[in-house]
Design an enzyme around this catalytic site. Structure first.
Site, PDB file in Angstrom:
ATOM      1  N   HIS A  75     -74.866  71.947-103.257  1.00 48.66           N
ATOM      2  CA  HIS A  75     -74.133  72.831-104.159  1.00 48.66           C
ATOM      3  C   HIS A  75     -73.153  73.659-103.350  1.00 48.66           C
ATOM      4  O   HIS A  75     -73.462  74.062-102.229  1.00 48.66           O
ATOM      5  CB  HIS A  75     -75.106  73.763-104.905  1.00 48.66           C
ATOM      6  CG  HIS A  75     -74.508  74.370-106.117  1.00 48.66           C
ATOM      7  ND1 HIS A  75     -73.752  75.514-106.066  1.00 48.66           N
ATOM      8  CD2 HIS A  75     -74.514  73.969-107.407  1.00 48.66           C
ATOM      9  CE1 HIS A  75     -73.336  75.795-107.288  1.00 48.66           C
ATOM     10  NE2 HIS A  75     -73.778  74.875-108.119  1.00 48.66           N
ATOM     11  N   ASP A  94     -78.916  69.431-111.768  1.00 51.10           N
ATOM     12  CA  ASP A  94     -78.860  68.088-112.347  1.00 51.10           C
ATOM     13  C   ASP A  94     -80.004  67.179-111.904  1.00 51.10           C
ATOM     14  O   ASP A  94     -80.162  66.084-112.434  1.00 51.10           O
ATOM     15  CB  ASP A  94     -77.519  67.426-111.981  1.00 51.10           C
ATOM     16  CG  ASP A  94     -76.361  68.099-112.679  1.00 51.10           C
ATOM     17  OD1 ASP A  94     -76.514  68.444-113.852  1.00 51.10           O
ATOM     18  OD2 ASP A  94     -75.305  68.288-112.044  1.00 51.10           O
TER      19      ASP A  94
HETATM   20  N1  ACO Z   1     -75.581  63.858-100.235  1.00 49.67           N
HETATM   21  C1  ACO Z   1     -75.265  63.691 -98.911  1.00 49.67           C
HETATM   22  N2  ACO Z   1     -74.532  64.565 -98.198  1.00 49.67           N
HETATM   23  C2  ACO Z   1     -74.088  65.651 -98.839  1.00 49.67           C
HETATM   24  C3  ACO Z   1     -74.352  65.901-100.210  1.00 49.67           C
HETATM   25  C4  ACO Z   1     -75.145  64.959-100.900  1.00 49.67           C
HETATM   26  N3  ACO Z   1     -75.451  65.137-102.184  1.00 49.67           N
HETATM   27  N4  ACO Z   1     -73.776  67.059-100.590  1.00 49.67           N
HETATM   28  C5  ACO Z   1     -73.147  67.526 -99.507  1.00 49.67           C
HETATM   29  N5  ACO Z   1     -73.346  66.679 -98.444  1.00 49.67           N
HETATM   30  C6  ACO Z   1     -72.865  66.889 -97.071  1.00 49.67           C
HETATM   31  C7  ACO Z   1     -71.395  66.584 -96.921  1.00 49.67           C
HETATM   32  O1  ACO Z   1     -71.174  65.243 -96.587  1.00 49.67           O
HETATM   33  C8  ACO Z   1     -70.993  67.548 -95.839  1.00 49.67           C
HETATM   34  O2  ACO Z   1     -71.413  67.004 -94.602  1.00 49.67           O
HETATM   35  P1  ACO Z   1     -70.541  67.281 -93.259  1.00 49.67           P
HETATM   36  O3  ACO Z   1     -70.579  68.763 -93.046  1.00 49.67           O
HETATM   37  O4  ACO Z   1     -71.238  66.514 -92.197  1.00 49.67           O
HETATM   38  O5  ACO Z   1     -69.165  66.755 -93.559  1.00 49.67           O
HETATM   39  C9  ACO Z   1     -71.864  68.778 -96.096  1.00 49.67           C
HETATM   40  O6  ACO Z   1     -73.031  68.271 -96.772  1.00 49.67           O
HETATM   41  C10 ACO Z   1     -71.185  69.838 -96.969  1.00 49.67           C
HETATM   42  O7  ACO Z   1     -70.770  69.209 -98.154  1.00 49.67           O
HETATM   43  P2  ACO Z   1     -69.411  69.503 -98.915  1.00 49.67           P
HETATM   44  O8  ACO Z   1     -68.938  68.261 -99.579  1.00 49.67           O
HETATM   45  O9  ACO Z   1     -68.467  70.212 -97.992  1.00 49.67           O
HETATM   46  O10 ACO Z   1     -69.932  70.546 -99.978  1.00 49.67           O
HETATM   47  P3  ACO Z   1     -69.154  70.978-101.275  1.00 49.67           P
HETATM   48  O11 ACO Z   1     -69.518  72.395-101.501  1.00 49.67           O
HETATM   49  O12 ACO Z   1     -67.702  70.648-101.187  1.00 49.67           O
HETATM   50  O13 ACO Z   1     -69.757  70.030-102.419  1.00 49.67           O
HETATM   51  C11 ACO Z   1     -71.120  69.152-104.116  1.00 49.67           C
HETATM   52  C12 ACO Z   1     -70.746  70.402-103.307  1.00 49.67           C
HETATM   53  C13 ACO Z   1     -69.876  68.527-104.747  1.00 49.67           C
HETATM   54  C14 ACO Z   1     -72.054  69.585-105.235  1.00 49.67           C
HETATM   55  C15 ACO Z   1     -71.815  68.141-103.168  1.00 49.67           C
HETATM   56  O14 ACO Z   1     -72.986  68.712-102.626  1.00 49.67           O
HETATM   57  C16 ACO Z   1     -72.126  66.816-103.868  1.00 49.67           C
HETATM   58  O15 ACO Z   1     -71.286  65.941-103.932  1.00 49.67           O
HETATM   59  N6  ACO Z   1     -73.385  66.658-104.428  1.00 49.67           N
HETATM   60  C17 ACO Z   1     -73.739  65.481-105.165  1.00 49.67           C
HETATM   61  C18 ACO Z   1     -73.202  65.552-106.586  1.00 49.67           C
HETATM   62  C19 ACO Z   1     -73.938  66.566-107.432  1.00 49.67           C
HETATM   63  O16 ACO Z   1     -75.162  66.624-107.466  1.00 49.67           O
HETATM   64  N7  ACO Z   1     -73.160  67.369-108.169  1.00 49.67           N
HETATM   65  C20 ACO Z   1     -73.695  68.389-109.081  1.00 49.67           C
HETATM   66  C21 ACO Z   1     -73.496  69.776-108.538  1.00 49.67           C
HETATM   67  S1  ACO Z   1     -74.163  70.996-109.606  1.00 49.67           S
HETATM   68  C22 ACO Z   1     -73.012  71.073-110.849  1.00 49.67           C
HETATM   69  O17 ACO Z   1     -71.859  70.902-110.684  1.00 49.67           O
HETATM   70  C23 ACO Z   1     -73.500  71.336-112.141  1.00 49.67           C
END
Ligand code: ACO
Length: 421
Positions: free
Chosen positions: A306, A363
């Site tokens: 998140h 979710d």
């Molecule tokens: N699986 C694997 N790796 C992940 C995940 C994941 N679900 N989420 C984040 N990471 C990693 C990224 O690859 C990144 O790694 P790095 O630092 O080595 O590059 C690090 O964790 C930080 O992630 P970001 O993408 O910079 O985090 P951001 O805040 O931009 O994204 C998000 C948040 C979009 C929710 C992300 O965690 C994600 O894609 N999760 C999966 C989709 C999901 O569950 N979405 C629902 C969110 S809740 C909502 O909107 C209601």
């Protein structure tokens, strides 16, 4: 002594930037005049570090896992209130007294029917159309049925517009479902409360009347409350951005629905179920963890991570607990719940997830509950939208009630410099 200004030195010149504080102690540096004074802009793609407004609606502490609407903890709200009461709280910043609640409920009842001509729209969508796209289209279409309701008149009569949206979207959602399964639509009933009315429109049929189960109605209230607001997330920011151009509220909310449909946002609840089912078939959690960790693979563990929470999402904690209780109460054994728990436990042993603070989000467990109460998978994100409506409308209302400007970020141009043809 508390600092009132931050000092920024650029090219030897000092700029004093006011420090802003929120009621919970969050701090910000006001850079709104920086460009005028220095010709520099702040650069923050995807707004991870940008406060775009003052808001009194929802407070999140992502480090401690706190979520409050209008100052009330989410755990207390789901325990003690119904969705309609929380919608009122979000919209009007106070808990309703019995008279106010009755008035609000009456308005929801009054607006539950859509214009009959709109019903025929459903016949023209292709079979298998994504329900979120249908919902966004239908909500946008409301602006053609209420063309005289511009931003100004909506602002003056926000109660009516809010009630119409919260009520009609529920009817639209249920009609979309009935259409997708080829059953006759069921009209709303004035004698049923909000959630029971929705479940009746979803599952009543001419050959088998629907008997509302109070436990299921309670769970649905909880789900909608948990989704009701989450401050400046992607879809709410879409609502505030589109709304800032003084667009009609229906079209503005339609934009929010589209933003929510993305798999990185509300669409993740459906993607979680698909992921869990794939694991159920292939049986290999380890493979999915390896894929999630592999930077060359675009796969992400859905329902994890998140932007704001760097600890367990408090909504996921409530859902996880409720999921176990509900399945036990309904005597359902869902192998997907076992897989979800196994997956969560496995991530807790992996440095990759620990170092990045990746925990289940809202979710992750919601889909298993929706499945248990009979909501089909392609309706999961529609359910999220239904819950989020009071939040979107409250943010729109908060914005239009304050002096505001059209949202218009700047950019750093990195294209070609002037050249000749
Ligand atoms: N699986 C694997 N790796 C992940 C995940 C994941 N679900 N989420 C984040 N990471 C990693 C990224 O690859 C990144 O790694 P790095 O630092 O080595 O590059 C690090 O964790 C930080 O992630 P970001 O993408 O910079 O985090 P951001 O805040 O931009 O994204 C998000 C948040 C979009 C929710 C992300 O965690 C994600 O894609 N999760 C999966 C989709 C999901 O569950 N979405 C629902 C969110 S809740 C909502 O909107 C209601």
């Amino acid at each position: 002594m508390e600092e009132k200004f931050a000092k920024l030195i650029i090219e030897g010149k000092e700029y004093k930037l006011p420090i802003i504080k929120g009621t919970e102690g969050e701090k910000a540096i006001d850079i709104s005049t920086l460009r005028t004074e220095s010709s520099y802009i702040a650069f923050d793609p995807s707004f991870g570090n940008t406060g775009a407004c003052f808001s009194k609606i929802t407070y999140i502490d992502g480090e401690k896992g706190i979520l409050r609407y209008r100052g009330f903890d989410i755990e207390d709200l789901v325990e003690n209130l119904r969705f309609v009461e929380v919608a009122y709280l979000l919209l009007y910043a106070r808990l309703p007294n019995p008279k106010q609640l009755q008035h609000f409920s009456d308005m929801l009842t009054e607006h539950s029917l859509m214009h009959e001509d709109m019903r025929h729209f459903f016949d023209r969508f292709p079979r298998g159309a994504y329900p979120m796209s249908i919902l966004a289209t239908m909500v946008n279409a409301l602006s053609t049925f209420y063309p005289n309701v511009d931003a100004q008149s909506m602002k003056e009569n926000v109660g009516r517009s809010a009630a119409r949206l919260i009520s009609i979207v529920r009817t639209l959602a249920a009609f979309a479902y009935k259409r997708s399964v080829g059953e006759p639509v069921v009209y709303p009933r004035n004698d049923l409360e909000y959630c029971a009315n929705f479940m009746n429109m979803m599952f009543d049929s001419p050959v088998k009347p629907y008997e509302p189960d109070p436990e299921i109605i309670k769970i649905l209230n909880m789900l909608l409350i948990l989704h009701a607001d989450h401050e400046q997330n992607c879809s709410t920011t879409a609502v505030r951005t589109i709304g800032s151009a003084n667009v009609n509220l229906y079209s503005t909310i339609s934009a929010g629905i589209n933003a929510l449909s993305g798999p990185l946002h509300g669409g993740a609840n459906q993607a979680v179920m698909q992921m869990l089912k794939r694991i159920e078939k292939g049986g290999d959690i380890k493979k999915y963890l390896e894929r999630a960790k592999d930077k060359k693979d675009s796969f992400r563990l859905m329902g994890f991570g998140h932007r704001v929470y760097k600890t367990y999402d408090p909504r996921a904690a409530v859902l996880k607990k409720s999921c176990h209780k509900l399945l036990k109460r309904l005597k359902i054994e869902d192998p997907l719940l076992d897989i979800a728990m196994e997956l969560e436990e496995a991530t807790l042993r992996e440095d990759y997830f620990i170092e990045r603070n990746l925990y289940p989000n809202v979710d992750f467990y919601s889909g298993i509950i929706y499945r248990a109460i009979g909501i089909p998978e392609d309706m999961f994100t529609v359910m999220f939208a239904l819950g989020r409506l009071p939040g979107w409308i409250s943010h729109w209302k908060e914005m239009v009630d304050q002096p505001h400007k059209i949202v218009r970020p700047r950019q750093i141009y990195t294209g070609k410099r002037k050249r000749k043809l």
